[in-house]
Design a protein around this motif. Structure first.
Motif, PDB file in Angstrom:
ATOM      1  N   GLU A   9       0.825  -1.205   0.000  1.00  0.00           N
ATOM      2  CA  GLU A   9       0.000   0.000   0.000  1.00  0.00           C
ATOM      3  C   GLU A   9       0.865   1.262   0.000  1.00  0.00           C
ATOM      4  O   GLU A   9       0.615   2.209  -0.761  1.00  0.00           O
ATOM      5  CB  GLU A   9      -0.922   0.004   1.223  1.00  0.00           C
ATOM      6  CG  GLU A   9      -2.025  -1.041   1.186  1.00  0.00           C
ATOM      7  CD  GLU A   9      -1.570  -2.431   1.624  1.00  0.00           C
ATOM      8  OE1 GLU A   9      -2.407  -3.351   1.625  1.00  0.00           O
ATOM      9  OE2 GLU A   9      -0.365  -2.606   1.977  1.00  0.00           O
ATOM     10  N   ALA A  10       1.903   1.275   0.840  1.00  0.00           N
ATOM     11  CA  ALA A  10       2.789   2.442   0.904  1.00  0.00           C
ATOM     12  C   ALA A  10       3.558   2.623  -0.395  1.00  0.00           C
ATOM     13  O   ALA A  10       3.759   3.754  -0.875  1.00  0.00           O
ATOM     14  CB  ALA A  10       3.747   2.301   2.071  1.00  0.00           C
ATOM     15  N   ARG A  11       4.005   1.529  -0.980  1.00  0.00           N
ATOM     16  CA  ARG A  11       4.731   1.620  -2.248  1.00  0.00           C
ATOM     17  C   ARG A  11       3.836   2.133  -3.359  1.00  0.00           C
ATOM     18  O   ARG A  11       4.267   2.898  -4.232  1.00  0.00           O
ATOM     19  CB  ARG A  11       5.314   0.256  -2.601  1.00  0.00           C
ATOM     20  CG  ARG A  11       6.460  -0.162  -1.674  1.00  0.00           C
ATOM     21  CD  ARG A  11       6.744  -1.648  -1.763  1.00  0.00           C
ATOM     22  NE  ARG A  11       7.030  -2.040  -3.133  1.00  0.00           N
ATOM     23  CZ  ARG A  11       6.895  -3.283  -3.589  1.00  0.00           C
ATOM     24  NH1 ARG A  11       6.473  -4.246  -2.772  1.00  0.00           N
ATOM     25  NH2 ARG A  11       7.182  -3.571  -4.829  1.00  0.00           N
ATOM     26  N   ASP A  12       2.560   1.709  -3.350  1.00  0.00           N
ATOM     27  CA  ASP A  12       1.614   2.199  -4.346  1.00  0.00           C
ATOM     28  C   ASP A  12       1.433   3.709  -4.218  1.00  0.00           C
ATOM     29  O   ASP A  12       1.480   4.450  -5.207  1.00  0.00           O
ATOM     30  CB  ASP A  12       0.266   1.487  -4.188  1.00  0.00           C
ATOM     31  CG  ASP A  12      -0.745   1.896  -5.249  1.00  0.00           C
ATOM     32  OD1 ASP A  12      -0.791   1.211  -6.286  1.00  0.00           O
ATOM     33  OD2 ASP A  12      -1.470   2.896  -5.055  1.00  0.00           O
ATOM     34  N   ILE A  13       1.213   4.170  -2.997  1.00  0.00           N
ATOM     35  CA  ILE A  13       1.032   5.604  -2.752  1.00  0.00           C
ATOM     36  C   ILE A  13       2.269   6.378  -3.204  1.00  0.00           C
ATOM     37  O   ILE A  13       2.173   7.480  -3.760  1.00  0.00           O
ATOM     38  CB  ILE A  13       0.732   5.860  -1.263  1.00  0.00           C
ATOM     39  CG1 ILE A  13      -0.656   5.301  -0.902  1.00  0.00           C
ATOM     40  CG2 ILE A  13       0.811   7.345  -0.926  1.00  0.00           C
ATOM     41  CD1 ILE A  13      -0.924   5.251   0.585  1.00  0.00           C
ATOM     42  N   ALA A  14       3.436   5.797  -3.002  1.00  0.00           N
ATOM     43  CA  ALA A  14       4.679   6.492  -3.320  1.00  0.00           C
ATOM     44  C   ALA A  14       4.878   6.700  -4.811  1.00  0.00           C
ATOM     45  O   ALA A  14       5.402   7.740  -5.233  1.00  0.00           O
ATOM     46  CB  ALA A  14       5.859   5.710  -2.744  1.00  0.00           C
ATOM     47  N   HIS A  16       2.589   5.154  -7.705  1.00  0.00           N
ATOM     48  CA  HIS A  16       1.574   4.750  -8.686  1.00  0.00           C
ATOM     49  C   HIS A  16       0.503   5.836  -8.801  1.00  0.00           C
ATOM     50  O   HIS A  16      -0.195   6.137  -7.838  1.00  0.00           O
ATOM     51  CB  HIS A  16       0.936   3.421  -8.233  1.00  0.00           C
ATOM     52  CG  HIS A  16       0.000   2.827  -9.227  1.00  0.00           C
ATOM     53  ND1 HIS A  16      -0.723   1.674  -8.966  1.00  0.00           N
ATOM     54  CD2 HIS A  16      -0.358   3.202 -10.484  1.00  0.00           C
ATOM     55  CE1 HIS A  16      -1.462   1.375 -10.009  1.00  0.00           C
ATOM     56  NE2 HIS A  16      -1.267   2.290 -10.945  1.00  0.00           N
ATOM     57  N   PHE A  17       0.364   6.407  -9.996  1.00  0.00           N
ATOM     58  CA  PHE A  17      -0.641   7.432 -10.283  1.00  0.00           C
ATOM     59  C   PHE A  17      -1.830   6.740 -10.954  1.00  0.00           C
ATOM     60  O   PHE A  17      -1.694   6.189 -12.039  1.00  0.00           O
ATOM     61  CB  PHE A  17      -0.028   8.504 -11.195  1.00  0.00           C
ATOM     62  CG  PHE A  17      -0.915   9.680 -11.507  1.00  0.00           C
ATOM     63  CD1 PHE A  17      -2.095   9.936 -10.811  1.00  0.00           C
ATOM     64  CD2 PHE A  17      -0.555  10.560 -12.525  1.00  0.00           C
ATOM     65  CE1 PHE A  17      -2.881  11.029 -11.116  1.00  0.00           C
ATOM     66  CE2 PHE A  17      -1.340  11.659 -12.840  1.00  0.00           C
ATOM     67  CZ  PHE A  17      -2.514  11.894 -12.128  1.00  0.00           C
ATOM     68  N   HIS A  18      -2.981   6.751 -10.306  1.00  0.00           N
ATOM     69  CA  HIS A  18      -4.144   5.978 -10.742  1.00  0.00           C
ATOM     70  C   HIS A  18      -5.086   6.781 -11.633  1.00  0.00           C
ATOM     71  O   HIS A  18      -5.244   7.997 -11.458  1.00  0.00           O
ATOM     72  CB  HIS A  18      -4.951   5.514  -9.521  1.00  0.00           C
ATOM     73  CG  HIS A  18      -4.260   4.504  -8.678  1.00  0.00           C
ATOM     74  ND1 HIS A  18      -4.712   3.214  -8.542  1.00  0.00           N
ATOM     75  CD2 HIS A  18      -3.131   4.581  -7.926  1.00  0.00           C
ATOM     76  CE1 HIS A  18      -3.909   2.543  -7.730  1.00  0.00           C
ATOM     77  NE2 HIS A  18      -2.934   3.355  -7.347  1.00  0.00           N
ATOM     78  N   GLY A  19      -5.744   6.083 -12.561  1.00  0.00           N
ATOM     79  CA  GLY A  19      -6.813   6.689 -13.339  1.00  0.00           C
ATOM     80  C   GLY A  19      -8.106   6.747 -12.541  1.00  0.00           C
ATOM     81  O   GLY A  19      -8.307   5.977 -11.603  1.00  0.00           O
ATOM     82  N   TYR A  20      -8.982   7.663 -12.925  1.00  0.00           N
ATOM     83  CA  TYR A  20     -10.296   7.822 -12.297  1.00  0.00           C
ATOM     84  C   TYR A  20     -10.209   7.802 -10.768  1.00  0.00           C
ATOM     85  O   TYR A  20     -10.957   7.099 -10.092  1.00  0.00           O
ATOM     86  CB  TYR A  20     -11.272   6.753 -12.795  1.00  0.00           C
ATOM     87  CG  TYR A  20     -11.899   7.124 -14.113  1.00  0.00           C
ATOM     88  CD1 TYR A  20     -13.007   7.941 -14.174  1.00  0.00           C
ATOM     89  CD2 TYR A  20     -11.345   6.675 -15.305  1.00  0.00           C
ATOM     90  CE1 TYR A  20     -13.560   8.311 -15.390  1.00  0.00           C
ATOM     91  CE2 TYR A  20     -11.885   7.035 -16.530  1.00  0.00           C
ATOM     92  CZ  TYR A  20     -12.994   7.855 -16.563  1.00  0.00           C
ATOM     93  OH  TYR A  20     -13.539   8.229 -17.767  1.00  0.00           O
ATOM     94  N   THR A  21      -9.287   8.576 -10.238  1.00  0.00           N
ATOM     95  CA  THR A  21      -9.033   8.605  -8.802  1.00  0.00           C
ATOM     96  C   THR A  21      -8.684  10.027  -8.396  1.00  0.00           C
ATOM     97  O   THR A  21      -8.044  10.752  -9.156  1.00  0.00           O
ATOM     98  CB  THR A  21      -7.857   7.669  -8.450  1.00  0.00           C
ATOM     99  OG1 THR A  21      -8.160   6.342  -8.875  1.00  0.00           O
ATOM    100  CG2 THR A  21      -7.583   7.649  -6.958  1.00  0.00           C
ATOM    101  N   ASN A  22      -9.128  10.423  -7.217  1.00  0.00           N
ATOM    102  CA  ASN A  22      -8.683  11.683  -6.624  1.00  0.00           C
ATOM    103  C   ASN A  22      -7.249  11.459  -6.135  1.00  0.00           C
ATOM    104  O   ASN A  22      -7.012  10.755  -5.141  1.00  0.00           O
ATOM    105  CB  ASN A  22      -9.607  12.058  -5.462  1.00  0.00           C
ATOM    106  CG  ASN A  22      -9.208  13.337  -4.769  1.00  0.00           C
ATOM    107  OD1 ASN A  22      -8.030  13.669  -4.658  1.00  0.00           O
ATOM    108  ND2 ASN A  22     -10.197  14.060  -4.247  1.00  0.00           N
ATOM    109  N   VAL A  29      -5.903   7.579   1.634  1.00  0.00           N
ATOM    110  CA  VAL A  29      -6.644   6.335   1.871  1.00  0.00           C
ATOM    111  C   VAL A  29      -5.928   5.105   1.328  1.00  0.00           C
ATOM    112  O   VAL A  29      -6.158   3.986   1.800  1.00  0.00           O
ATOM    113  CB  VAL A  29      -8.069   6.412   1.276  1.00  0.00           C
ATOM    114  CG1 VAL A  29      -8.832   7.571   1.874  1.00  0.00           C
ATOM    115  CG2 VAL A  29      -8.039   6.516  -0.253  1.00  0.00           C
ATOM    116  N   GLY A  30      -5.060   5.291   0.322  1.00  0.00           N
ATOM    117  CA  GLY A  30      -4.324   4.155  -0.223  1.00  0.00           C
ATOM    118  C   GLY A  30      -5.166   3.247  -1.091  1.00  0.00           C
ATOM    119  O   GLY A  30      -6.376   3.438  -1.245  1.00  0.00           O
TER     120      GLY A  30
END
Length: 455
Positions: A9-14, A16-22, A29-30
């Motif tokens: 989760e922490a690595r994703d937040i660090a 990964h830029f997500h589509g259709y996401t704030n 929120v992760g």
């Protein structure tokens, strides 16, 4: 540098830029991390199992971990992992798939052009429309019409065709010359005392008025999903497309059917064009064409559309458009096997049968205080939630839908809310018993939302 000792989760937040996401909220929120899937179910990295109620993104028709698709991909990777279709080159899977698609088309079609996603496909069709108008000596005929709340993708041209505000805001879209007409949602857009047929007639009159205002000789094509997906699962009123088609025929305007969600069984027929009685000139297909095991899409067209384009490519020596991975042999091989699974297991019939059963169960919720409308066709359905049933209104757009979506996820069902519409589009392999399990989660979650908002 990546901290491999951190949690996923922490690595994703660090990084990964997500589509259709704030994007900022995501930092708080992760992610929910999905690690495994089989049949209609997926599991997250805590081991919790969920029904995938939206088939991923309206797309995993044959379910997760279908061995036949995995084996087809493996065989093709071992034989020919990549080749292209530029400069008179081809390969077996693309040839076979083009022939297969033309053979199952709902109206006579002639040629297939391969792309990689629904967005790319719609973008390509718009370029083809412009190219064709030039070929016909009609350079003024470049405007196109789509519909409010329609969804056709997110590339610059496809997002312009899309009729949803968040696909336009801050992107400086839509492009000039991309117009929008009335959304055919009778429950939401119909006037007091107006019958469904009268509403369908008004939609066609709105289209005619737009064409006349812009100039009939400037309009090249009309885009429509047979059943709107991301716009809220909008099923058109009876007779709607027949009236729309008459307007288009009158002005010699092309009809582009976006079958990205509806195609390959979702509506209870092989194509949504059959369900809705559409006679398209062009069909755009993706998602369920490979059950999204491999990114892949296709454009199918009739000779009316193809012939001027072919003549122009001859006049100027080439059709200067194509994709490195367009018609990728891996995607084409998986698509062929996916279609075989759909046909051999009658998943179209299953979508029709189980879909009717599930919608009948959803209809039992129609009297609940927050349920404004239950709608759907085949194995695609939706609940629209409201605060005031008589006024069909909500206090804050997206509040009820967000609460319902969160409650269902807590209870083991992944879906998606578009504002206050909660959609259901599970894999087409779902059984009646599994649909009952899904409904029980929906019913339980609705009760929790009712208690939370105090109704």
């Amino acid at each position: 540098m990546t901290n491999f000792g951190a949690t996923p989760e922490a690595r994703d937040i660090a990084h990964h830029f997500h589509g259709y996401t704030n994007a900022r909220r995501h930092q708080d929120v992760g992610p929910m991390i999905i690690e495994d899937g089989e049949g209609i179910y997926v599991r997250d990295n805590t081991g919790k199992r969920y029904i995938e109620g939206l088939a991923g993104l309206w797309s995993v028709g044959v379910g997760f971990k279908e061995r036949r698709l995995i084996e087809a991909a493996t065989r093709q990777m071992e034989k020919l992992p990549f080749y292209h279709n530029f400069g008179h080159k081809s390969h077996g899977p693309a040839i076979d798939l083009a022939e297969k698609l033309v053979s199952i088309a709902p109206v006579p079609m002639s040629k297939v052009f391969f792309t990689n996603s629904g967005s790319e496909a719609n973008d390509t069709v718009l370029k083809m429309v412009w190219y064709r108008s030039n070929a016909l000596g009609q350079p003024q005929r470049k405007k196109v019409i789509a519909r409010t709340r329609g969804y056709h993708g997110v590339t610059i041209a496809a997002a312009s065709l899309t009729g949803l505000p968040f696909n336009h805001r801050s992107f400086d879209l839509p492009l000039p010359g991309v117009l929008h007409t009335t959304c055919p949602h009778y429950w939401r857009e119909g006037r007091d005392g107006e019958t469904e047929e009268q509403f369908a007639t008004r939609c066609a009159e709105d289209l005619e008025a737009l064409i006349q205002a812009e100039g009939p000789d400037t309009i090249a094509a009309f885009w429509a999903e047979p059943v709107m997906g991301a716009g809220g699962v909008v099923v058109p009123p009876k007779g709607y497309f027949q009236k729309i088609q008459a307007v288009l025929d009158k002005h010699d305007i092309l009809f582009v059917a976006d079958e990205v969600i509806c195609g390959f069984g979702r509506t209870g027929e092989m194509f949504g064009s059959t369900t809705c009685g559409i006679r398209p000139d062009v069909m755009v297909m993706s998602k369920q064409i490979t059950s999204s095991y491999v990114p892949f899409s296709a454009i199918m067209m009739n000779d009316r559309f193809f012939d001027p384009i072919a003549d122009e490519s001859d006049r100027i020596s080439t059709f200067g458009h194509g994709y490195t991975a367009g018609g990728h042999p891996l995607g084409a091989a998986v698509a062929l096997e996916n279609l075989a699974v759909i046909e051999e297991n009658d998943l179209v019939g299953n979508a029709r049968d189980v879909g009717a059963h599930f919608r009948a169960r959803l209809e039992t919720l129609a009297g609940r205080p927050l349920v404004g409308e239950v709608r759907g066709v085949g194995l695609i359905a939706a609940l629209e939630l409201v605060d005031e049933k008589a006024a069909k209104s909500v206090q804050t757009v997206g509040r009820l839908g967000g609460l319902m979506n969160a409650a269902m996820q807590r209870n083991g069902l992944i879906s998606r809310n578009m504002g206050d519409t909660v959609a259901f589009c599970p894999p087409m392999i779902i059984t009646r018993e599994q649909a009952d399990d899904m409904f029980e989660i929906v019913e339980k979650s609705l009760g929790e939302v009712e208690a939370e908002v105090g109704v």
